[in-house]
Motif scaffolding. Sequence first.
Motif, mmCIF file in Angstrom:
data_model
loop_
_atom_site.group_PDB
_atom_site.id
_atom_site.type_symbol
_atom_site.label_atom_id
_atom_site.label_comp_id
_atom_site.label_asym_id
_atom_site.label_seq_id
_atom_site.Cartn_x
_atom_site.Cartn_y
_atom_site.Cartn_z
ATOM 1 N N TYR A 55 0.817 -1.213 0.000
ATOM 2 C CA TYR A 55 0.000 0.000 0.000
ATOM 3 C C TYR A 55 0.857 1.273 0.000
ATOM 4 C CZ TYR A 55 0.994 -0.001 5.021
ATOM 5 O OH TYR A 55 1.627 0.004 6.239
ATOM 6 N N LEU A 56 0.313 2.291 -0.650
ATOM 7 C CA LEU A 56 0.954 3.601 -0.627
ATOM 8 C C LEU A 56 0.700 4.265 0.721
ATOM 9 C CD1 LEU A 56 0.037 5.049 -4.143
ATOM 10 C CD2 LEU A 56 2.254 4.164 -3.375
ATOM 11 N N ARG A 57 1.653 5.050 1.139
ATOM 12 C CA ARG A 57 1.509 5.789 2.402
ATOM 13 C C ARG A 57 0.936 7.189 2.173
ATOM 14 N NH1 ARG A 57 3.457 0.774 2.502
ATOM 15 N NH2 ARG A 57 4.396 0.197 4.477
ATOM 16 N N ASN A 58 0.724 7.562 0.923
ATOM 17 C CA ASN A 58 0.229 8.899 0.602
ATOM 18 C C ASN A 58 -1.163 9.123 1.169
ATOM 19 O OD1 ASN A 58 2.589 9.023 -0.793
ATOM 20 N ND2 ASN A 58 1.662 9.274 -2.811
ATOM 21 N N HIS A 59 -1.331 10.291 1.752
ATOM 22 C CA HIS A 59 -2.625 10.688 2.296
ATOM 23 C C HIS A 59 -2.731 12.205 2.218
ATOM 24 C CE1 HIS A 59 0.270 10.556 5.650
ATOM 25 N NE2 HIS A 59 -0.425 11.534 6.198
ATOM 26 N N VAL A 60 -3.866 12.727 2.595
ATOM 27 C CA VAL A 60 -4.102 14.166 2.539
ATOM 28 C C VAL A 60 -4.581 14.615 3.914
ATOM 29 C CG1 VAL A 60 -5.457 16.004 1.463
ATOM 30 C CG2 VAL A 60 -4.668 14.081 0.088
ATOM 31 N N ILE A 61 -4.002 15.719 4.382
ATOM 32 C CA ILE A 61 -4.433 16.334 5.635
ATOM 33 C C ILE A 61 -5.253 17.561 5.256
ATOM 34 C CG2 ILE A 61 -3.690 17.459 7.767
ATOM 35 C CD1 ILE A 61 -1.030 15.829 7.442
ATOM 36 N N GLU A 62 -6.458 17.653 5.810
ATOM 37 C CA GLU A 62 -7.350 18.754 5.461
ATOM 38 C C GLU A 62 -7.898 19.422 6.713
ATOM 39 O OE1 GLU A 62 -9.300 17.279 1.320
ATOM 40 O OE2 GLU A 62 -9.923 16.205 3.126
ATOM 41 N N GLY A 86 -11.638 24.966 4.951
ATOM 42 C CA GLY A 86 -11.348 26.304 4.497
ATOM 43 C C GLY A 86 -9.883 26.599 4.218
ATOM 44 N N LYS A 87 -9.017 25.573 4.284
ATOM 45 C CA LYS A 87 -7.579 25.773 4.072
ATOM 46 C C LYS A 87 -7.084 24.813 3.001
ATOM 47 C CE LYS A 87 -7.036 27.096 8.878
ATOM 48 N NZ LYS A 87 -6.415 26.795 10.163
ATOM 49 N N PRO A 88 -5.962 25.152 2.353
ATOM 50 C CA PRO A 88 -5.425 24.235 1.345
ATOM 51 C C PRO A 88 -5.056 22.883 1.965
ATOM 52 C CG PRO A 88 -4.322 26.366 1.224
ATOM 53 C CD PRO A 88 -5.173 26.381 2.462
ATOM 54 N N ALA A 89 -5.259 21.837 1.211
ATOM 55 C CA ALA A 89 -4.906 20.493 1.664
ATOM 56 C C ALA A 89 -3.386 20.346 1.712
ATOM 57 C CB ALA A 89 -5.499 19.452 0.719
ATOM 58 N N ILE A 90 -2.919 19.497 2.603
ATOM 59 C CA ILE A 90 -1.488 19.212 2.739
ATOM 60 C C ILE A 90 -1.241 17.800 2.218
ATOM 61 C CG2 ILE A 90 0.434 18.892 4.345
ATOM 62 C CD1 ILE A 90 -1.056 20.832 6.245
ATOM 63 N N PRO A 91 -0.458 17.662 1.138
ATOM 64 C CA PRO A 91 -0.119 16.321 0.670
ATOM 65 C C PRO A 91 0.883 15.687 1.633
ATOM 66 C CG PRO A 91 1.003 17.979 -0.665
ATOM 67 C CD PRO A 91 0.126 18.714 0.317
ATOM 68 N N ALA A 92 0.557 14.533 2.140
ATOM 69 C CA ALA A 92 1.392 13.908 3.169
ATOM 70 C C ALA A 92 1.676 12.450 2.830
ATOM 71 C CB ALA A 92 0.698 14.023 4.528
ATOM 72 N N SER A 93 2.639 11.906 3.524
ATOM 73 C CA SER A 93 3.030 10.512 3.358
ATOM 74 C C SER A 93 3.822 10.104 4.595
ATOM 75 C CB SER A 93 3.886 10.351 2.086
ATOM 76 O OG SER A 93 4.050 8.986 1.769
ATOM 77 N N ALA A 94 4.398 8.941 4.546
ATOM 78 C CA ALA A 94 5.328 8.515 5.589
ATOM 79 C C ALA A 94 6.719 9.014 5.229
ATOM 80 C CB ALA A 94 5.330 6.987 5.700
#
Length: 154
Positions: free
Chosen positions: A28-35, A38-46
Amino acid sequence: MSANQHEYRASVRWSAAGGPGTTDYRSYLRNHVIEVDGKPAIPASADPAYRGDAMRYNPEDLLVASISACHMLWYLHLCSANGIVVTDYVDQALGTLELDGGESGRFVMVVLHPEVTIRAGDPAAAIDLHARAHELCFIARSVNFPIEVEAKVK
């Protein structure tokens, strides 16, 4: 909730995106999004050491950045209240995570390296205000490892 409390909400979203899901550690990919609403999303991962995407923020990056940003915001406030005019602030923060030999680890230290440029005010007082900013920082007060501040003023 009382007037002395503030709540912060964040959403963390992950999907197998048509892949096999968590059938095994490598599947599995570790990529996820933190939201936050009302604010821009943060692209996140491990962290890349744990099969994450090096081009995305990881929780460790965000913890160190949160400590640095909280310190800076308190510092700027204190300078404004004490007649010190700051025109530039750069911090090259460094966090140290130590693995415990098993499956986990913990942060053992963060060192902030703020370099501050002032236009007016006492440089010695500008240095001293870092200690007060550290005492007031919400994030620093919430972690269980030492945070050192090695500040410079120009």
